[in-house]
Design a protein around this motif. Structure first.
Motif, PDB file in Angstrom:
ATOM      1  N   LEU A   1      34.462 -20.257   9.511  1.00  0.00           N
ATOM      2  CA  LEU A   1      34.168 -18.836   9.378  1.00  0.00           C
ATOM      3  C   LEU A   1      34.554 -18.017  10.606  1.00  0.00           C
ATOM      4  O   LEU A   1      35.058 -16.901  10.470  1.00  0.00           O
ATOM      5  N   PHE A   2      34.315 -18.549  11.802  1.00  0.00           N
ATOM      6  CA  PHE A   2      34.456 -17.720  12.987  1.00  0.00           C
ATOM      7  C   PHE A   2      35.442 -18.238  14.018  1.00  0.00           C
ATOM      8  O   PHE A   2      35.696 -17.567  15.006  1.00  0.00           O
ATOM      9  N   GLY A   3      35.966 -19.441  13.863  1.00  0.00           N
ATOM     10  CA  GLY A   3      36.926 -19.959  14.835  1.00  0.00           C
ATOM     11  C   GLY A   3      36.256 -20.375  16.127  1.00  0.00           C
ATOM     12  O   GLY A   3      35.058 -20.598  16.194  1.00  0.00           O
TER      13      GLY A   3
ATOM     14  N   ARG B   1      36.903 -14.174  20.281  1.00  0.00           N
ATOM     15  CA  ARG B   1      36.862 -15.142  19.192  1.00  0.00           C
ATOM     16  C   ARG B   1      38.249 -15.189  18.569  1.00  0.00           C
ATOM     17  O   ARG B   1      38.892 -14.167  18.395  1.00  0.00           O
ATOM     18  N   ARG B   2      38.708 -16.368  18.250  1.00  0.00           N
ATOM     19  CA  ARG B   2      39.984 -16.485  17.541  1.00  0.00           C
ATOM     20  C   ARG B   2      39.815 -17.507  16.431  1.00  0.00           C
ATOM     21  O   ARG B   2      39.059 -18.459  16.552  1.00  0.00           O
ATOM     22  N   ARG B   3      40.487 -17.271  15.351  1.00  0.00           N
ATOM     23  CA  ARG B   3      40.449 -18.205  14.238  1.00  0.00           C
ATOM     24  C   ARG B   3      41.890 -18.526  13.874  1.00  0.00           C
ATOM     25  O   ARG B   3      42.640 -17.668  13.437  1.00  0.00           O
ATOM     26  N   SER B   4      42.268 -19.781  14.098  1.00  0.00           N
ATOM     27  CA  SER B   4      43.634 -20.190  13.822  1.00  0.00           C
ATOM     28  C   SER B   4      43.628 -21.245  12.726  1.00  0.00           C
ATOM     29  O   SER B   4      42.578 -21.671  12.246  1.00  0.00           O
ATOM     30  N   GLY B   5      44.810 -21.683  12.362  1.00  0.00           N
ATOM     31  CA  GLY B   5      44.929 -22.734  11.356  1.00  0.00           C
ATOM     32  C   GLY B   5      44.303 -24.035  11.807  1.00  0.00           C
ATOM     33  O   GLY B   5      43.715 -24.772  11.011  1.00  0.00           O
ATOM     34  N   VAL B   6      44.406 -24.319  13.103  1.00  0.00           N
ATOM     35  CA  VAL B   6      43.801 -25.544  13.645  1.00  0.00           C
ATOM     36  C   VAL B   6      42.280 -25.478  13.515  1.00  0.00           C
ATOM     37  O   VAL B   6      41.638 -26.468  13.154  1.00  0.00           O
ATOM     38  N   ASP B   7      41.697 -24.302  13.791  1.00  0.00           N
ATOM     39  CA  ASP B   7      40.256 -24.146  13.650  1.00  0.00           C
ATOM     40  C   ASP B   7      39.811 -24.375  12.207  1.00  0.00           C
ATOM     41  O   ASP B   7      38.796 -25.015  11.951  1.00  0.00           O
TER      42      ASP B   7
END
Length: 187
Positions: A167-169, A8-14
């Motif tokens: 919340l989770f990307g 799981r990844r959470r970036s600014g775009v997400d």
């Protein structure tokens, strides 16, 4: 055979996309009848244009393989677009039934995935229950409330997906060839 690792990844775009989905969900919920009609008309025009493009592509492929398949699919897509635009009310009823089925299936899949090791259990359970309940509501009341219900369901789904994305990307799949044959346990 390569080992596949899902992270799981959470970036600014997400986060930006999630916030935009939340805003879109709120706008759709504020104008449910309008958003239902607009979405069906949009799908009709999309199918109409797609059918014309496929027919033009078929003309350019005369004499080569795939002409008849492309021409037939383009013609059917063109007819589908015309039917969506000409009979918007019937299309709304049919799409409401389809949306209910998809929401129910998506909810069931999320509920099953919630019990996978390493999955964000609470978020998947919440999202799965919301999607499954929305699907059941649609399938029970698909004729009586289709003009408002489809807009409400689309708005609620966009809102739920936006919150999940913030919340989770999103998931990222890594293929790791160095793990071939290794006994590795994912947590």
């Amino acid at each position: 055979m390569t080992d596949v690792v899902v992270r799981r990844r959470r970036s600014g775009v997400d986060i930006v996309m999630g916030v935009l989905l939340v805003i879109v969900g709120l706008v759709v919920l504020a104008h449910v009848v309008w958003s239902t009609v607009v979405s069906v008309v949009f799908l009709g025009w999309l199918a109409l244009v797609g059918g014309v493009v496929a027919l033009v592509a078929a003309v350019f492929s005369i004499g080569r393989g795939g002409f008849w398949a492309t021409a037939l699919s383009g013609g059917l897509l063109l007819v589908r677009g015309l039917m969506l635009l000409r009979h918007t009310g019937a299309a709304i009823l049919a799409l409401t039934l389809l949306a209910g089925s998809l929401f129910l299936a998506g909810g069931i899949v999320r509920l099953v995935m919630a019990f996978d090791r390493g999955a964000p259990r609470a978020a998947l359970l919440l999202s799965g229950v919301v999607s499954a309940v929305l699907g059941l509501v649609v399938l029970v009341n698909w004729v009586a409330a289709s003009f408002t219900l489809l807009g409400v369901l689309l708005g609620a789904q966009a809102l739920t997906d936006g919150i999940m994305l913030v919340l989770f990307g999103s998931a990222r799949v890594d293929r790791r060839p160095e793990l071939v044959g290794a006994d590795r346990v994912e947590r």
